[in-house]
Design an enzyme around this catalytic site. Sequence first.
Site, short mmCIF file in Angstrom:
data_model
loop_
_atom_site.label_atom_id
_atom_site.label_comp_id
_atom_site.label_asym_id
_atom_site.label_seq_id
_atom_site.Cartn_x
_atom_site.Cartn_y
_atom_site.Cartn_z
N ASP A 88 38.83 45.68 41.97
CA ASP A 88 39.28 44.41 41.37
C ASP A 88 40.16 43.63 42.34
OD1 ASP A 88 37.96 45.40 39.20
OD2 ASP A 88 39.58 45.09 37.77
N ALA A 105 44.33 41.87 38.26
CA ALA A 105 44.29 41.94 39.74
C ALA A 105 44.44 40.53 40.33
CB ALA A 105 42.97 42.56 40.20
#
Length: 298
Positions: free
Chosen positions: A139, A97
């Site tokens: 995330d 992420a």
Amino acid sequence: MGFGRGKVILLGEHAVVHGCPAIAVGIERGVTADAAVAERDLLRLSPWNLELEPDPKGDEPLQRAFAAVLALYPARPSLEVKTQVDLPAGAGLGCSAAIGVAVLDAIDQTLGIERLRADLATAALAWEKVFHGNPSGIDNTMSAVGGVALYRRGDALRTLRSNKPLHLVVGHSGESSSTKEMVASVSRQLQSDPARVNKAFEGIEVLVRNAKLAIEAGDHVALGQLLDLNHTILSSLMLCTTKLDDMCQAARRAGALGAKMTGAGGGGCMFALAPEHDEALRLRDVLGEGSFVAEVSA
Ligand code: MEV
């Protein structure tokens, strides 16, 4: 320079995929990226010496993720994006992420696009979806926004405030794991034994709600106990390894207020909550190679 921070989920991983709240912190370590107009689209990743062209059908997930992100910019020149990754991959700290957020942030800056960090997080979901089919969004959101926050899928992020910083020590088991596989394993358990798994999620939700109050009140003794309980529930979902359990035990014996695995599990990282900064440094030595201190102000 684009930046995506790493994250530590304090409580609520996995349950958050199924609609429960979770609490996470953004950390200083993360991914930086630079984008420049070039002759062809190219993504470079250091320190892995990787060079990839975007390809929506490519074998390599990074190729597909890069293609998904570039598709968000319909009229653009060709771009070369260089990233510097300062997070372990497959370790539960939101490395993928953070790369996605950093890449988008860098492209935005090069093309003169201004957007809120929350909107950057939403855009980065296109990247995350390539890596696992059903990301909760925690995330990419924590990577873009940071701080200490309560996240629930579909709701606005709720930033938590406290006058007491969190002294966290992150330890790496040295085992890497796949978020996609661990999320799929919990979904399979949910399908085959919904009563047991829903009970686990309900338990986690209660812990998250109490942890929110403990963080806001600066009651880290209570928070530590809630972390230990969350670790036990995650163990019951077969997400902890012997190494992660041993590291948590070692940290508790050495004076941590609480310790648990963090992220997808099946390997990756755990963290301990230390009472003070000096204790955090001591716990870092106990947890050994790859461990680091993350002090987070709420
Ligand atoms: C991974 O960092 C956290 C999980 O809850 C997956 C997700 O929320 O998308 C395991």
